[in-house]
Design a protein around this motif. Structure first.
Motif, mmCIF file in Angstrom:
data_model
loop_
_atom_site.group_PDB
_atom_site.id
_atom_site.type_symbol
_atom_site.label_atom_id
_atom_site.label_comp_id
_atom_site.label_asym_id
_atom_site.label_seq_id
_atom_site.Cartn_x
_atom_site.Cartn_y
_atom_site.Cartn_z
ATOM 1 N N TYR A 223 0.820 -1.180 0.036
ATOM 2 C CA TYR A 223 -0.015 0.229 0.060
ATOM 3 C C TYR A 223 0.773 1.217 0.048
ATOM 4 O O TYR A 223 0.540 2.196 -0.627
ATOM 5 N N MET B 44 -10.563 6.318 0.443
ATOM 6 C CA MET B 44 -9.587 6.073 1.187
ATOM 7 C C MET B 44 -9.415 6.480 2.645
ATOM 8 O O MET B 44 -8.853 5.712 3.529
ATOM 9 N N VAL C 263 -4.496 0.452 4.819
ATOM 10 C CA VAL C 263 -4.912 1.682 4.194
ATOM 11 C C VAL C 263 -4.206 3.052 4.802
ATOM 12 O O VAL C 263 -3.828 3.755 4.417
#
Length: 204
Positions: free
Chosen positions: A54, A106, A119
């Motif tokens: 990520y 997000m 995330v």
């Protein structure tokens, strides 16, 4: 034979494309491995954890989207150079809905009730990378003799807070003129960051 650097780049290309087309919820070691045509074990050799994957995607997106070219254009006035660079953080009219939806998705995944640690690491990585790039723009302007109202890192931190607020405003405001207002706000900020010659400035 594909080298390690090329394979890593290929995986990052696929992961970035997957996040852009299917959303962050679709981004996982398993999905990226399948889309890349490599095994999960091979992928983990380049990205030992999903969090690192990520973060790499976030840094790649930021570095790809944000260019130094505009701030280095000495044919423009300093405030215009700065505004044109900062404007890269706002969506264009055509991409506004999808770009803001991805931004909000997000944040929801990073900070919501079922927050995803990977995330969150991605958001932090992208934010930190963005702030470093903005600070670099201010440093480049100072090196060209432009007087700054504060240290580059301070101005960059203020900008990051400002642009987050502008993104939220654009997401909530259905007015077609909202993007124009956001652009005018960024131009105002660019002008505020620079002082007149001989003003109270931070030295380069």
């Amino acid at each position: 034979m594909v080298g390690n650097a090329d394979k890593r780049q290929h995986i990052l290309d696929v992961a970035t494309r997957l996040a852009g087309t299917k959303g962050l919820r679709a981004l996982s070691v398993r999905s990226v491995a399948a889309a890349s045509g490599v095994g999960a074990t091979t992928l983990r050799a380049y990205f030992p954890s999903q969090s690192l994957l990520y973060q790499a995607v976030a840094e790649r997106v930021v570095s790809f989207v944000l260019s130094d070219e505009l701030v280095q254009d000495r044919s423009l006035a300093p405030a215009d150079r700065l505004y044109a660079s900062l404007r890269q953080f706002l969506p264009t009219a055509g991409e506004q809905d999808s770009a803001l939806a991805m931004w909000f998705d997000m944040l929801t995944l990073a900070l919501g009730s079922d927050a995803n640690a990977e995330v969150l690491a991605m958001v932090r990585s992208g934010h930190d990378r963005s702030a470093l790039i903005v600070a670099r723009w201010f440093t480049l302007l100072a090196a060209d003799g432009c007087a700054l109202r504060d240290a580059p890192e301070v101005l960059a931190a203020r900008f990051m807070a400002l642009v987050d607020g502008l993104h939220l405003g654009l997401l909530l405001d259905g007015d077609p003129e909202a993007l124009g207002w956001a652009e005018r706000t960024l131009r105002w900020y660019a002008e505020q960051c620079l002082t007149a010659p001989g003003g109270n400035a931070v030295p380069a």
